[in-house]
Motif scaffolding. Structure first.
Motif, PDB file in Angstrom:
ATOM      1  N   ALA A 168     -22.418 -23.316  -4.094  1.00 17.14           N
ATOM      2  CA  ALA A 168     -22.084 -22.567  -2.874  1.00 17.14           C
ATOM      3  C   ALA A 168     -23.220 -22.582  -1.852  1.00 17.14           C
ATOM      4  N   PRO A 169     -24.450 -22.205  -2.224  1.00 23.26           N
ATOM      5  CA  PRO A 169     -25.516 -22.261  -1.221  1.00 23.26           C
ATOM      6  C   PRO A 169     -25.854 -23.680  -0.781  1.00 23.26           C
ATOM      7  N   TRP A 170     -25.674 -24.660  -1.672  1.00 22.40           N
ATOM      8  CA  TRP A 170     -25.952 -26.037  -1.280  1.00 22.40           C
ATOM      9  C   TRP A 170     -24.974 -26.499  -0.203  1.00 22.40           C
ATOM     10  N   LEU A 171     -23.696 -26.231  -0.385  1.00 17.65           N
ATOM     11  CA  LEU A 171     -22.695 -26.628   0.607  1.00 17.65           C
ATOM     12  C   LEU A 171     -22.934 -25.923   1.938  1.00 17.65           C
ATOM     13  N   LEU A 172     -23.316 -24.656   1.875  1.00 15.97           N
ATOM     14  CA  LEU A 172     -23.589 -23.905   3.104  1.00 15.97           C
ATOM     15  C   LEU A 172     -24.785 -24.503   3.846  1.00 15.97           C
ATOM     16  N   SER A 173     -25.821 -24.889   3.098  1.00 16.88           N
ATOM     17  CA  SER A 173     -27.000 -25.485   3.713  1.00 16.88           C
ATOM     18  C   SER A 173     -26.694 -26.864   4.302  1.00 16.88           C
ATOM     19  N   CYS A 174     -25.905 -27.654   3.581  1.00 22.35           N
ATOM     20  CA  CYS A 174     -25.508 -28.968   4.108  1.00 22.35           C
ATOM     21  C   CYS A 174     -24.703 -28.811   5.393  1.00 22.35           C
ATOM     22  N   HIS A 175     -23.794 -27.846   5.404  1.00 25.19           N
ATOM     23  CA  HIS A 175     -22.980 -27.617   6.597  1.00 25.19           C
ATOM     24  C   HIS A 175     -23.861 -27.301   7.792  1.00 25.19           C
ATOM     25  N   MET A 176     -24.862 -26.441   7.587  1.00 24.16           N
ATOM     26  CA  MET A 176     -25.757 -26.086   8.684  1.00 24.16           C
ATOM     27  C   MET A 176     -26.530 -27.299   9.174  1.00 24.16           C
ATOM     28  N   GLN A 177     -26.967 -28.128   8.258  1.00 22.28           N
ATOM     29  CA  GLN A 177     -27.686 -29.338   8.645  1.00 22.28           C
ATOM     30  C   GLN A 177     -26.806 -30.249   9.497  1.00 22.28           C
ATOM     31  N   HIS A 178     -25.547 -30.402   9.111  1.00 22.59           N
ATOM     32  CA  HIS A 178     -24.625 -31.228   9.891  1.00 22.59           C
ATOM     33  C   HIS A 178     -24.372 -30.619  11.270  1.00 22.59           C
ATOM     34  N   LEU A 179     -24.237 -29.302  11.344  1.00 26.63           N
ATOM     35  CA  LEU A 179     -24.032 -28.653  12.634  1.00 26.63           C
ATOM     36  C   LEU A 179     -25.197 -28.927  13.579  1.00 26.63           C
ATOM     37  N   ARG A 180     -26.409 -28.883  13.048  1.00 22.29           N
ATOM     38  CA  ARG A 180     -27.601 -29.093  13.877  1.00 22.29           C
ATOM     39  C   ARG A 180     -27.732 -30.528  14.348  1.00 22.29           C
ATOM     40  N   ALA A 181     -27.387 -31.468  13.465  1.00 22.77           N
ATOM     41  CA  ALA A 181     -27.733 -32.870  13.721  1.00 22.77           C
ATOM     42  C   ALA A 181     -26.569 -33.734  14.179  1.00 22.77           C
ATOM     43  N   THR A 182     -25.322 -33.296  13.983  1.00 25.53           N
ATOM     44  CA  THR A 182     -24.166 -34.129  14.304  1.00 25.53           C
ATOM     45  C   THR A 182     -23.116 -33.305  15.035  1.00 25.53           C
TER      46      THR A 182
ATOM     47  N   MET B  13     -20.461 -32.051  13.981  1.00 25.15           N
ATOM     48  CA  MET B  13     -19.629 -31.435  12.950  1.00 25.15           C
ATOM     49  C   MET B  13     -18.756 -30.348  13.567  1.00 25.15           C
ATOM     50  N   THR B  14     -17.449 -30.406  13.319  1.00 25.90           N
ATOM     51  CA  THR B  14     -16.516 -29.418  13.875  1.00 25.90           C
ATOM     52  C   THR B  14     -15.811 -28.600  12.800  1.00 25.90           C
ATOM     53  N   LEU B  15     -16.121 -28.854  11.526  1.00 22.77           N
ATOM     54  CA  LEU B  15     -15.542 -28.045  10.457  1.00 22.77           C
ATOM     55  C   LEU B  15     -16.280 -26.722  10.349  1.00 22.77           C
ATOM     56  N   SER B  16     -15.553 -25.650  10.054  1.00 25.17           N
ATOM     57  CA  SER B  16     -16.203 -24.380   9.751  1.00 25.17           C
ATOM     58  C   SER B  16     -16.876 -24.483   8.388  1.00 25.17           C
ATOM     59  N   ALA B  17     -17.702 -23.515   8.049  1.00 26.56           N
ATOM     60  CA  ALA B  17     -18.368 -23.524   6.747  1.00 26.56           C
ATOM     61  C   ALA B  17     -17.341 -23.506   5.620  1.00 26.56           C
ATOM     62  N   GLU B  18     -16.269 -22.730   5.803  1.00 25.32           N
ATOM     63  CA  GLU B  18     -15.226 -22.643   4.772  1.00 25.32           C
ATOM     64  C   GLU B  18     -14.478 -23.966   4.643  1.00 25.32           C
ATOM     65  N   GLU B  19     -14.178 -24.592   5.762  1.00 28.92           N
ATOM     66  CA  GLU B  19     -13.488 -25.880   5.733  1.00 28.92           C
ATOM     67  C   GLU B  19     -14.368 -26.957   5.103  1.00 28.92           C
ATOM     68  N   TYR B  20     -15.650 -26.927   5.455  1.00 27.32           N
ATOM     69  CA  TYR B  20     -16.567 -27.918   4.893  1.00 27.32           C
ATOM     70  C   TYR B  20     -16.674 -27.744   3.377  1.00 27.32           C
ATOM     71  N   ALA B  21     -16.817 -26.503   2.928  1.00 30.89           N
ATOM     72  CA  ALA B  21     -16.947 -26.248   1.493  1.00 30.89           C
ATOM     73  C   ALA B  21     -15.711 -26.719   0.736  1.00 30.89           C
ATOM     74  N   ALA B  22     -14.529 -26.553   1.337  1.00 24.88           N
ATOM     75  CA  ALA B  22     -13.296 -26.991   0.681  1.00 24.88           C
ATOM     76  C   ALA B  22     -13.198 -28.511   0.655  1.00 24.88           C
ATOM     77  N   ASP B  23     -13.519 -29.149   1.782  1.00 22.20           N
ATOM     78  CA  ASP B  23     -13.380 -30.602   1.872  1.00 22.20           C
ATOM     79  C   ASP B  23     -14.423 -31.358   1.045  1.00 22.20           C
ATOM     80  N   TYR B  24     -15.611 -30.770   0.911  1.00 26.62           N
ATOM     81  CA  TYR B  24     -16.714 -31.466   0.239  1.00 26.62           C
ATOM     82  C   TYR B  24     -17.117 -30.810  -1.082  1.00 26.62           C
ATOM     83  N   ALA B  25     -16.217 -30.035  -1.656  1.00 24.40           N
ATOM     84  CA  ALA B  25     -16.537 -29.333  -2.905  1.00 24.40           C
ATOM     85  C   ALA B  25     -17.003 -30.293  -3.993  1.00 24.40           C
ATOM     86  N   ALA B  26     -16.363 -31.445  -4.104  1.00 27.70           N
ATOM     87  CA  ALA B  26     -16.710 -32.391  -5.165  1.00 27.70           C
ATOM     88  C   ALA B  26     -18.123 -32.936  -5.007  1.00 27.70           C
ATOM     89  N   SER B  27     -18.636 -32.982  -3.778  1.00 27.30           N
ATOM     90  CA  SER B  27     -19.976 -33.528  -3.553  1.00 27.30           C
ATOM     91  C   SER B  27     -21.061 -32.633  -4.122  1.00 27.30           C
TER      92      SER B  27
END
Length: 250
Positions: A131-145, A147-161
């Motif tokens: 959970a914290p890893w996905l949240l941190s990755c999402h923030m990194q993507h928001l800063r650098a790219t 990214m238009t997914l919300s944190a919840e959407e990102y966590a659902a789409d990339y859960a396997a990662s």
């Protein structure tokens, strides 16, 4: 003794910045240990990132070449540390996992051993709870790219990662006879202490592990997401994100 190499190959957003800041600040204290960070091995890091996207035999050969070139120029014990050695972070360049990391590290091993057959080699990878890893990755993507997914959407789409332990098991399968160690960020022993222990640095010589990349406030996350979802051009959106990050709030 044969030359020894320990490779800290990631993963992204698992305390790697803190580890590398401490290693860089204490190079003299940690001597005669030789430390190579991302800026010291740009060719190898770039080769790993490129292959994680291209998956071409040519680019896998590029990794072998860069690893062999690196191995030719050191003596004693070498510690490499860069999350880029695992390839691109999931969520970048169409990637949804670290599925190329085992091939990357196997090619590095082949390159090292081609140049120095006597090498003693080990790999270490820092991990973090899902959970914290996905949240941190999402923030990194928001800063650098853009990214238009919300944190919840990102966590659902990339859960396997987030199954980083599963990736490490595949790395171990790809590297029979080579030590592959997981260093959890939440473990009682911090990953910097554990990593330096692998290269024989005594506890009384260990630098403190600084805390970098702390979690960002929810308002900042929301502000970055709003910028990325806006109709601004990519250039204007990048400028707005940088301004927002400087202020630290929307």
């Amino acid at each position: 003794m044969p030359p020894r190499v320990v490779v800290h190959a990631g993963f992204h957003k698992t305390g790697t910045t803190s580890i590398q800041k401490a290693l860089d600040a204490h190079r003299a204290v940690l001597a005669p240990l030789t430390i190579q960070l991302g800026a010291d091995m740009r060719g190898l890091c770039e080769a790993a990132r490129i292959y994680s996207v291209s998956r071409s035999a040519f680019d896998l050969g590029y990794i072998r070449y860069e690893a062999a070139a690196l191995a030719e120029n050191w003596q004693g014990t070498l510690l490499l540390s860069s999350e880029d050695l695992a390839g691109q972070m999931p969520g970048r360049r169409g990637l949804s996992s670290y599925d190329t990391t085992p091939q990357i590290l196997a090619a590095m091993t082949e390159g090292f051993r081609a140049a120095r057959p006597e090498i003693a080699l080990a790999f270490a990878l820092t991990t973090r709870s899902a959970a914290p890893w996905l949240l941190s990755c999402h923030m990194q993507h928001l800063r650098a790219t853009r990214m238009t997914l919300s944190a919840e959407e990102y966590a659902a789409d990339y859960a396997a990662s987030a199954d980083l332990t599963g990736v490490i098991a595949k790395i171990a399968d790809a590297l029979p006879g080579i030590a592959v160690q997981e260093l959890p960020l939440e473990a009682e022993t911090d990953p910097l202490t554990a990593l330096l222990g692998l290269v024989g640095v005594p506890p009384d010589k260990l630098p403190a592990m600084p805390h970098k990349n702390r979690s960002e406030p929810d308002a900042l996350r929301a502000g970055l997401l709003a910028i990325n979802r806006s109709d601004r051009s990519d250039v204007d959106a990048r400028t707005a994100r940088k301004a927002l990050m400087r202020k630290g709030r929307p």
